[in-house]
Design an enzyme around this catalytic site. Structure first.
Site, short mmCIF file in Angstrom:
data_model
loop_
_atom_site.label_atom_id
_atom_site.label_comp_id
_atom_site.label_asym_id
_atom_site.label_seq_id
_atom_site.Cartn_x
_atom_site.Cartn_y
_atom_site.Cartn_z
N ASP B 91 0.85 -1.18 0.00
CA ASP B 91 0.00 0.00 0.00
C ASP B 91 0.89 1.24 0.00
OD1 ASP B 91 1.01 0.06 2.53
OD2 ASP B 91 -0.89 -0.20 3.55
N ASP B 315 -8.29 -6.79 0.02
CA ASP B 315 -7.44 -7.18 1.13
C ASP B 315 -8.15 -6.80 2.41
OD1 ASP B 315 -6.73 -4.17 0.83
OD2 ASP B 315 -5.89 -4.75 2.77
N CYS B 353 -14.82 -27.84 5.57
CA CYS B 353 -13.54 -27.22 5.24
C CYS B 353 -12.46 -28.29 5.13
CB CYS B 353 -13.16 -26.20 6.31
SG CYS B 353 -11.55 -25.42 6.06
N CYS B 355 -9.18 -27.63 5.19
CA CYS B 355 -7.88 -27.11 5.62
C CYS B 355 -7.24 -28.05 6.62
CB CYS B 355 -7.99 -25.70 6.18
SG CYS B 355 -8.45 -25.59 7.93
N CYS B 358 -8.94 -28.12 10.14
CA CYS B 358 -10.20 -28.86 10.22
C CYS B 358 -9.99 -30.36 10.00
CB CYS B 358 -11.20 -28.31 9.22
SG CYS B 358 -11.76 -26.64 9.67
N HIS B 384 -6.90 -21.47 9.56
CA HIS B 384 -8.27 -21.81 9.16
C HIS B 384 -8.98 -20.62 8.52
CE1 HIS B 384 -12.35 -23.11 8.84
NE2 HIS B 384 -12.68 -21.97 9.42
#
Lengths: 433, 433
Positions: B91, B315, B353, B355, B358, B384
């Site tokens: 930024d 973002d 999920c 991931c 999980c 997660h």
């Protein structure tokens, strides 16, 4: 048979062996990272597996207070609770009671203490501490002992040692009468849903590897099969800084006949040469065919030399705690990563280390993370220090197998260099706080 | 050519496309996790790669203060510094100057501000902020803007918008004159050792993937080859909460001709329907063939709806910051993991999920880690939440490609539910602190 130890190679007093436990094998000599409340601070379990961690130490005192023994038991034991489908050892809680809690009161019966978290009052006896460890369900558990303070007079040390012997007998008696109460006793590793009414089977988390594959799915595992697996209870020696008491503690604990023996009450502030002397005084009276566990040690240089004395198992908060404070162990010596000299250093932390931290990041980046107080500093530093310890132990084991341990030892940094500084101190029965 | 954007599918106003940058491709619409000081708090870079993170946002203000632009430049740019061989966006520093620093003084020339770290005085102008971003070397950088406060009167908002337009022109002029100074300009991605005298070549860290394979080693990469690669400078729209100013800001920024446009100054405290109105007021005046970046948003429900408005890039600190505070996003709604109801919950955080959190851990364990204030709670929760955001964006993109985005959108949780609570607020140009 729920536990077995076999020695596969010797080199002078050093031994390379293998522990067989209900949750898998452990190659010895082994360093056990400390995962106080069922976590090695900041490191996910898959990363521990990638590092080659074989067995973790959890602290009974901490898990007893939070989340509580009954909770862990209901959830299937600590392996399932933390999703670590490998061996775990819990300490007896004795050391933490003596070092962390307030207002403890010791009687022959046990220890009344206050929680360091909320001041609540609790009582540990050999029976209740063993019951707590059975509920937590680690593969290897420890008899409840009194960690004798240092320094202590001879008479006081003897009296404390005698009480630890009586407590060892009581711990063993309780364990033998209650060992079937371990959460995973029936049929090996089961989900808590099989034991606790009212839990919804459909709500179970992903099954552990051992559940999916069946226990001992690995080809090289020696069978520990069928129903009725239990934990294994080790005895703990005390005896302070008196060689004759160390000898007597060893002999009389061995008379109680445990499947493994721990040397406790060391690394409590004494100079390192005295630690070595006490280990030597005790270890020669321990049976050759049983594992020996030296509690709460030490620096990389020290643990190598304890192996040379015949030690098979060790644990210490040093690699993990030092990492969080920016002290890193490397093949080229210690690095204090916050030093400005590393701010523009593009080289890896340790050019001889194959860990994922050294393979990817520069000292400059690690220095920046630490100087910026970033979480990732603690994560990456811990991963590297554990990698260094575990790699050291792999090289130790290999050199024993090759009969080259003496030359390995002579090439390793002398332990006295570490003993000069406070960094080397790592309390017995240690826990992370 | 150092930057290219191609649209590969459309579904009403939503677009699926691809950004090509010197450090790789980015599939859009994309959510960019915030890695303020060159780290996504607590998450190692290999885990970010496993999660499928394509591009990170770093904060110029923070890196300018620590470790400093010159340090990052010497170390080869921020990609090499943090060992992230993929695209990065920085930024402009404008938002942090306005939100974090003390005693700022704004003039036509720029902003004088005091560091939130040590109170030291600094000055950012369009020229110096662009110079800082060139030194840091992100693939995409942002024109220096004034983030208009909220609420603000019309006249004040117009004046601020006008200044941002003048600053955009100055940023662009400086960038065009100095873009060859990016650390990796000559021959693409080189080690800092090629640029900085006195560094020891043998002390370099492991080379980046792009150095080992050569740039664009991937088969599906569109060639961005040869020497002389530069960064890409995006313009930023302002205009407060006035649709006509949003329109004018868009039109006049587009006249300055940037390769991409960001919508700034939103998610600064206004109600969510107003955010949507302002996005709508501006976005229709942005060119179809350029990427549109909505800064500092939002909840999972919101980002999906911004995609429906034609946004390509977003973002927000929300997934990472909320994770560290125990607020977890799941397909079944929000979970506040510290709640006692999860203490014995064996189910995974999100049964839908995939991931690694999980797949392995129970809510009971995650609740224990959080309640025990353990580092691993922050690490796993962050993994997660990022997985949830990134998976959402993958499904968004897929539904656009299949022409099924409208039905995807209708099946998604309504954004107004999130807008009722403070959790949805995520400041524009956000950074992690």
């Amino acid at each position: 048979m729920s536990f077995r130890f076999q020695i596969e190679a010797r080199d002078d007093k050093a031994r390379a062996g293998r522990l067989f436990t209900p949750h898998g094998e452990v190659q010895t000599p082994v360093f056990m990272p400390v995962g106080t409340v069922a976590t090695v601070k900041g490191v996910p379990q898959d990363t521990l597996e990638e590092l080659g961690v074989q067995i973790l130490l959890n602290n009974t005192y901490h898990l007893y207070l939070r989340p509580g023994v009954e909770m862990v038991r209901q959830l299937g034991g600590v392996q399932k609770f933390m999703s670590w489908d490998h061996p775990i050892l819990t300490d007896s809680g004795g050391f933490q009671v003596f070092s962390l809690s307030d207002l403890r009161k010791v009687t022959e019966e046990g220890v009344t203490f206050r929680s360091h978290l909320d001041g609540s009052s609790h009582f540990f006896s050999p029976e209740s501490a063993t019951a707590a460890q059975i509920g937590l369900g680690a593969d290897i558990i420890m008899a409840f002992d009194e960690c004798t303070e240092h320094p202590a007079e001879y008479a006081r040390t003897r009296a404390s040692m005698e009480m630890t012997l009586r407590w060892a007998a009581r711990s063993k008696k309780y364990f033998e009468e209650h060992k079937q109460e371990v959460p995973w006793f029936s049929g090996g590793l089961k989900s808590a849903g099989d034991f606790v009414e009212g839990l919804n089977d459909t709500a179970k988390a992903v099954p552990l590897q051992s559940e999916r594959q069946g226990l001992n799915g690995k080809a090289d595992a020696v069978p520990i099969q069928g129903e009725g697996q239990t934990q294994t209870l080790f005895g703990i020696l005390q005896g302070g800084m008196f060689p004759d008491l160390r000898r007597e503690s060893a002999q009389r604990t061995v008379e109680l006949d445990f499947p493994g023996y721990a040397i406790g009450g060391l690394s409590v502030g004494e100079p390192r040469p005295m630690t070595h002397e006490m280990v030597n005084a005790a270890i020669r009276f321990l049976p050759e065919d049983k594992p020996r566990y030296l509690m709460g040690v030490g620096t990389p240089e020290e643990i190598v030399h304890y192996v040379a004395q015949g030690v098979d198992m060790m644990d210490c908060v040093l690699p993990t705690r030092a990492a969080r404070h920016g002290l890193l162990f490397t093949s080229e010596g210690r690095i204090t990563i916050k030093n400005a000299r590393y701010a523009s250093d593009e080289s890896p932390l340790d050019p001889n280390c194959g860990c994922k931290v050294c393979a990817r990041y520069s000292r400059a980046y690690l220095r920046h993370l630490y100087a910026s107080n970033e979480l990732l500093a603690q994560v990456l530093n811990t991963i590297h220090n554990l990698a260094y310890y575990l790699d050291t132990m792999r090289r130790v084991r290999q050199s024993i197998e090759l009969g080259e341990f003496a030359s390995f030892l002579s090439g390793f940094r002398a332990p006295h260099r570490a003993s000069q500084s406070a960094e080397g101190s790592c309390n017995s029965g240690s826990s992370e706080s």
